[in-house]
Design a protein around this motif. Sequence first.
Motif, PDB file in Angstrom:
ATOM      1  N   ALA A   1       0.843  -1.205   0.000  1.00  0.00           N
ATOM      2  CA  ALA A   1       0.000   0.000   0.000  1.00  0.00           C
ATOM      3  C   ALA A   1       0.871   1.245   0.000  1.00  0.00           C
ATOM      4  CB  ALA A   1      -0.924  -0.006   1.213  1.00  0.00           C
ATOM      5  N   ALA A   2       1.913   1.253   0.862  1.00  0.00           N
ATOM      6  CA  ALA A   2       2.801   2.416   0.941  1.00  0.00           C
ATOM      7  C   ALA A   2       3.514   2.631  -0.389  1.00  0.00           C
ATOM      8  CB  ALA A   2       3.814   2.214   2.061  1.00  0.00           C
ATOM      9  N   LYS A   3       3.926   1.536  -1.009  1.00  0.00           N
ATOM     10  CA  LYS A   3       4.615   1.648  -2.298  1.00  0.00           C
ATOM     11  C   LYS A   3       3.683   2.263  -3.349  1.00  0.00           C
ATOM     12  CE  LYS A   3       7.070  -1.159  -5.761  1.00  0.00           C
ATOM     13  NZ  LYS A   3       7.095   0.000  -6.608  1.00  0.00           N
TER      14      LYS A   3
ATOM     15  N   ALA B   1      -3.070   6.691   6.387  1.00  0.00           N
ATOM     16  CA  ALA B   1      -4.239   5.882   6.771  1.00  0.00           C
ATOM     17  C   ALA B   1      -3.874   4.405   6.807  1.00  0.00           C
ATOM     18  CB  ALA B   1      -5.380   6.127   5.786  1.00  0.00           C
ATOM     19  N   CYS B   2      -3.119   3.946   5.797  1.00  0.00           N
ATOM     20  CA  CYS B   2      -2.722   2.531   5.758  1.00  0.00           C
ATOM     21  C   CYS B   2      -1.831   2.199   6.955  1.00  0.00           C
ATOM     22  CB  CYS B   2      -1.991   2.227   4.458  1.00  0.00           C
ATOM     23  SG  CYS B   2      -3.085   2.235   3.030  1.00  0.00           S
TER      24      CYS B   2
ATOM     25  N   LEU C   1     -10.983  -1.714   5.638  1.00  0.00           N
ATOM     26  CA  LEU C   1     -10.606  -0.324   5.386  1.00  0.00           C
ATOM     27  C   LEU C   1      -9.329  -0.238   4.556  1.00  0.00           C
ATOM     28  CD1 LEU C   1     -11.499   1.448   8.734  1.00  0.00           C
ATOM     29  CD2 LEU C   1     -12.695   1.522   6.560  1.00  0.00           C
ATOM     30  N   LEU C   2      -8.427  -1.204   4.764  1.00  0.00           N
ATOM     31  CA  LEU C   2      -7.213  -1.253   3.939  1.00  0.00           C
ATOM     32  C   LEU C   2      -7.595  -1.449   2.479  1.00  0.00           C
ATOM     33  CD1 LEU C   2      -4.105  -1.240   4.084  1.00  0.00           C
ATOM     34  CD2 LEU C   2      -4.196  -3.724   4.169  1.00  0.00           C
TER      35      LEU C   2
ATOM     36  N   ALA D   1     -11.312  -6.165  -8.731  1.00  0.00           N
ATOM     37  CA  ALA D   1     -11.915  -7.492  -8.519  1.00  0.00           C
ATOM     38  C   ALA D   1     -11.228  -8.193  -7.349  1.00  0.00           C
ATOM     39  CB  ALA D   1     -11.790  -8.325  -9.788  1.00  0.00           C
ATOM     40  N   LEU D   2      -9.883  -8.127  -7.320  1.00  0.00           N
ATOM     41  CA  LEU D   2      -9.144  -8.767  -6.231  1.00  0.00           C
ATOM     42  C   LEU D   2      -9.459  -8.101  -4.892  1.00  0.00           C
ATOM     43  CD1 LEU D   2      -5.722  -9.403  -7.945  1.00  0.00           C
ATOM     44  CD2 LEU D   2      -7.207 -11.127  -6.957  1.00  0.00           C
ATOM     45  N   LEU D   3      -9.538  -6.766  -4.903  1.00  0.00           N
ATOM     46  CA  LEU D   3      -9.829  -6.048  -3.653  1.00  0.00           C
ATOM     47  C   LEU D   3     -11.227  -6.382  -3.148  1.00  0.00           C
ATOM     48  CD1 LEU D   3      -8.287  -2.574  -4.511  1.00  0.00           C
ATOM     49  CD2 LEU D   3      -7.438  -4.226  -2.854  1.00  0.00           C
TER      50      LEU D   3
END
Lengths: 104, 130
Positions: free
Chosen positions: A33-35, A52-53, A94-95, B71-73
Motif C-alpha cells: 500500500a505504501a509503495k 491511513a494505511c 478499510l485497507l 476485482a481482487l480487492l
Amino acid sequence: MKEPARDPGLQPERTRLAWRRTTLSATVAGVLAAKTALHGSTSVAGVVACAACCALWLGFLLIAHRRIRALAVADRPAALAPRQAAGAVLCTVLLAVCAAALVV
Amino acid sequence: MIEFVRNVRLWFAPEVVRQEGTTPDYRFSLANERTFLAWLRTALALIGGGFAVDQFLPDLGRGWRIGLALALLAAGVLCSLRAVNHWMRCERAMRRGEDLPVSRFPALLSVVIAVVAVAMVVVVLVGWEG
C-alpha cells in the motif's frame, strides 16, 4: 505467578503463531500500500492514504498484541471476543477501501 | 440478509453471545479462531494481490489493470467479512451443541480465483504482444 499448565496440543502457541502470521500478511499488504501511495510523484492525497494505511496496520498490530497477551496469561484462554474479530476485519476492509481509492 | 444484519450486531455484543448455551472446550474455540485467522490471511493476500496488479503490471491497459485490481480487492473484502461471520456462526453453533454451519463460500472463492488467474494469463500474454 503460577506457570500455566502446558497443553499437549500446544493450542495457545499455535493460535499465537497464527496471529503472528496474519500480522505478517497485514505488514506485506501495508508495504505494498505504501509503495502504491508514494509511487511516482508524491501528492497530498498519496501521503494521506499512506498515513491511513499505516494507522490501519498499527490498529491490527494492537489487536494482535492484546490477543497474544491474553493467550499467554490465562491458564484456560477465553475465546476470542467478537469485538476483536470485528476490529481485525474492519482494519482489513478499510485497507481494501484505501487500496481501491489509490488504484482508481 | 436480515440474518446477516443480526449477526453484525452480535459482533459488537459479546455478552449476548455468552448468554446462550455452554462454553465449549477452549481448544475448540482456539481452533475456530485459527480458522478465522487463516481466512483473514487469505483476504489480506487478495488485497495485496490487488496492489501488486496495480504496481507490477504497468504495461497493461488502464481499464484491465484497474478492473483486475478492483476485482481482487472486492474479493478480499468479501472474504474478510465472511471470515468474521462464519467464525461467529461456528462459535454459536458450538455453544448450542449444534452441527457446524456448512458454507459454499470456499467453492465460490476457488472459482473466482481460477477465473481471475485465467484472466491474468490472457491479459499478460496479450499485453506483452501488443
